[in-house]
Design an enzyme around this catalytic site. Structure first.
Site, PDB file in Angstrom:
ATOM      1  CG  ASN A  61      -1.710   1.266   1.418  1.00 34.97           C
ATOM      2  OD1 ASN A  61      -2.026   1.655   2.533  1.00 34.97           O
ATOM      3  ND2 ASN A  61      -2.057   1.921   0.342  1.00 34.97           N
TER       4      ASN A  61
ATOM      5  CE1 TYR B  74     -14.049   9.980   0.459  1.00 37.66           C
ATOM      6  CE2 TYR B  74     -11.997   8.890  -0.090  1.00 37.66           C
ATOM      7  CZ  TYR B  74     -13.348   9.048  -0.275  1.00 37.66           C
ATOM      8  OH  TYR B  74     -13.998   8.264  -1.179  1.00 37.66           O
TER       9      TYR B  74
HETATM   10  P1  AMP Z   1     -15.123  15.798  -6.694  1.00 41.72           P
HETATM   11  O1  AMP Z   1     -16.458  15.537  -7.278  1.00 41.72           O
HETATM   12  O2  AMP Z   1     -14.034  15.463  -7.678  1.00 41.72           O
HETATM   13  O3  AMP Z   1     -14.984  17.170  -6.128  1.00 41.72           O
HETATM   14  O4  AMP Z   1     -14.919  14.774  -5.493  1.00 41.72           O
HETATM   15  C1  AMP Z   1     -15.292  15.113  -4.189  1.00 41.72           C
HETATM   16  C2  AMP Z   1     -15.879  13.931  -3.488  1.00 41.72           C
HETATM   17  O5  AMP Z   1     -15.029  12.801  -3.601  1.00 41.72           O
HETATM   18  C3  AMP Z   1     -16.083  14.223  -2.015  1.00 41.72           C
HETATM   19  O6  AMP Z   1     -17.415  13.899  -1.704  1.00 41.72           O
HETATM   20  C4  AMP Z   1     -15.107  13.332  -1.289  1.00 41.72           C
HETATM   21  O7  AMP Z   1     -15.727  12.660  -0.216  1.00 41.72           O
HETATM   22  C5  AMP Z   1     -14.672  12.320  -2.319  1.00 41.72           C
HETATM   23  N1  AMP Z   1     -13.217  12.148  -2.366  1.00 41.72           N
HETATM   24  C6  AMP Z   1     -12.262  13.024  -2.055  1.00 41.72           C
HETATM   25  N2  AMP Z   1     -11.040  12.506  -2.276  1.00 41.72           N
HETATM   26  C7  AMP Z   1     -11.227  11.269  -2.750  1.00 41.72           C
HETATM   27  C8  AMP Z   1     -10.345  10.221  -3.159  1.00 41.72           C
HETATM   28  N3  AMP Z   1      -9.041  10.380  -3.144  1.00 41.72           N
HETATM   29  N4  AMP Z   1     -10.890   9.061  -3.567  1.00 41.72           N
HETATM   30  C9  AMP Z   1     -12.203   8.913  -3.612  1.00 41.72           C
HETATM   31  N5  AMP Z   1     -13.086   9.868  -3.244  1.00 41.72           N
HETATM   32  C10 AMP Z   1     -12.613  11.028  -2.823  1.00 41.72           C
END
Ligand code: AMP
Length: 471
Positions: A114, A254
């Protein structure tokens, strides 16, 4: 667009689990991976050992779909390691699913990794020049080749030599016929904990895996530690002089599960509630209701409601039977995803001034859709979007899946511009100072995603920093 650092296949956000000395090693690894499913949903694998040989089963898909009783019976033995894989577009292939198994001069080995090796390209190029043939496009395979190529009859020397050559983030499990080795990079970027179950040692990315199998937490694998677990018990090698630590702050914000205790026992749920409390202290606004973007915004919304005394409720209901939409590799699926994932509770929201809490904004896509959904579908009067982390301005090179800097909306836009884009009535983020105030010993954390201060240097870093300065 910046091309550095280029890695063939960044190993993001994986979950790893290992156990030594249990007759049900593979079954318990299966359960451990099940608890760590949130860390990777593209593929999973388990490798076990009966003391004489290694057995491997791996596939694309979710843990519960991959393994059944028949498949687990093909994994005999008292030692096992497992891996949940996350991947980005273009790299979803079975050959990249771990554990990676190889035979070399001293026997067989399997690894589960990881993290992300920031110098993987250079290492791979020189290994290939020496004749190494790679099976996958994964950065983790570099570790296997380095061990195999390293000289000497002492396996631990080879491992030591290898981890001194690699750079980046690595929480790593190595399985050999008669032993399990757990390794954490000197910065301790990704979490890795040690526990015990019925006298058998277990190692997992997060303690939620211990809870499911009834294991007791002992301690974290220390940054820079190589822990050998075999018939002689535990033996710890400290390979690196203590440098600065760089625990990933985004694990708290997160990535990790709220029921896990990571980085020396910080409870993720409690930290997230505290982020929400701090957000309420920093930005007060009159409203009727606090709602979270489920699930990641829930603890922060509870904290926000506590401090602001604005009632909390679930205004968005999540369909739990789909994966994390962000994880879908194909762009068109991700866009559709927000709608199939969340639905507003109109009866609760109609005519209300809402405080909507999410943990982060990456590209802004999710927030924009949510605001629209709450206004149009939910009938909300005002939407005040509050983010329980600071603006995400810099890509992560240590294992969190973030898009390029150009795609990170906060890297290229002011907060007011983002507010307009997501069409919220107001938008505020937790301040970096506020975040650091809350996280104990915050100097031990990597906050590069929020301040561009990268603790582990990587090829092209200076270009990246220049882009950061002149953006
Ligand atoms: P976005 O639509 O690209 O602004 O993604 C934001 C959403 O993705 C938020 O609701 C976060 O909870 C989630 N998020 C943020 N970082 C990650 C990540 N690295 N992997 C997956 N989900 C994420």
């Amino acid at each position: 667009m910046l091309k550095y650092p280029m890695v063939y296949d960044i190993h993001e956000e994986c979950g790893i689990f290992g156990i030594y000395g249990h007759p049900e090693a593979a079954n318990l690894t299966y359960l451990g991976l099940y608890a760590l499913q949130h860390r990777g949903q593209e593929g999973a694998g388990i490798c076990s050992s009966d003391g004489r040989q290694l057995f491997l089963e791996k596939s694309m898909g979710l843990v519960a779909d991959i393994f059944n009783e028949k498949r687990l019976r093909r994994l005999p033995g008292y030692i096992a390691i497992g891996h949940n894989r996350y991947s980005t577009a273009g790299s979803s292939a079975l050959k990249n699913v771990q554990p990676i198994v190889a035979n070399f001069a001293l026997g067989s080995l399997a690894i589960a990794h990881n993290g992300n090796l920031v110098t993987a390209i250079d290492l791979r190029t020189s290994l290939e020049a020496e004749g190494a043939i790679f099976q996958s496009s994964s950065d983790s395979e570099v570790i296997v080749h380095l061990i195999a190529h390293s000289k000497g009859d002492d396996f631990y020397e080879r491992v030591t030599h290898t981890i001194k050559q690699i750079s980046g983030s690595f929480s790593l499990l190595i399985l050999r016929e008669k032993e399990l080795i757990a390794i954490r990079d000197p910065f301790g970027v990704r979490p890795l904990s040690l526990g015990v179950k019925d006298g058998a040692y277990v190692v997992a990315s997060e303690t939620c895996a211990f809870d499911l199998i009834g294991a007791t937490y002992i301690r974290d694998i220390e940054p820079g530690e190589v822990l050998i677990i075999n018939e002689n018990g535990l033996k710890s090698l400290k390979i690196f002089n203590s440098q600065r630590k760089a625990f990933c702050i985004f694990e708290l914000i997160y990535f990790s599960r709220p029921d896990s205790n990571i980085f020396g026992g910080l409870n993720v749920n409690e930290m997230r509630k505290e982020f929400g409390r701090q957000l309420a202290r920093e930005f007060h606004i009159e409203a009727d209701l606090v709602i979270p973007v489920p699930d990641s915004g829930v603890p922060a919304a509870i904290g926000y409601s506590e401090v602001s005394h604005i009632p909390f409720d679930f205004g968005l209901i999540r369909n739990h039977y789909i994966g994390r939409t962000f994880i879908e590799p194909r762009e068109n699926i991700r866009h559709f995803g927000v709608k199939i994932k969340l639905n507003p509770v109109k009866k609760l929201l109609e005519g209300k001034r809402l405080i909507v809490i999410d943990d982060s904004i990456v590209r802004g896509t999710t927030s924009k859709k949510i605001v629209k959904m709450l206004k149009e579908g939910g009938g909300a009067k005002e939407i005040h979007l509050k983010i329980s982390s600071p603006p995400n301005i810099s890509p992560c090179y240590y294992g969190i899946d973030t898009p390029t800097r150009r795609e990170l909306i906060a890297s290229t836009h002011l907060i007011e511009e983002i507010r307009k884009y997501v069409t919220a009535d107001s938008l505020s983020y937790l301040s970096l100072e506020g975040l650091k105030k809350i996280v104990p010993n915050s100097h031990n954390f990597c906050t590069a995603c929020f301040d561009g201060d990268y603790p582990i240097s990587f090829p092209g870093e200076h270009l990246n920093q220049m882009e950061f300065l002149f953006r």
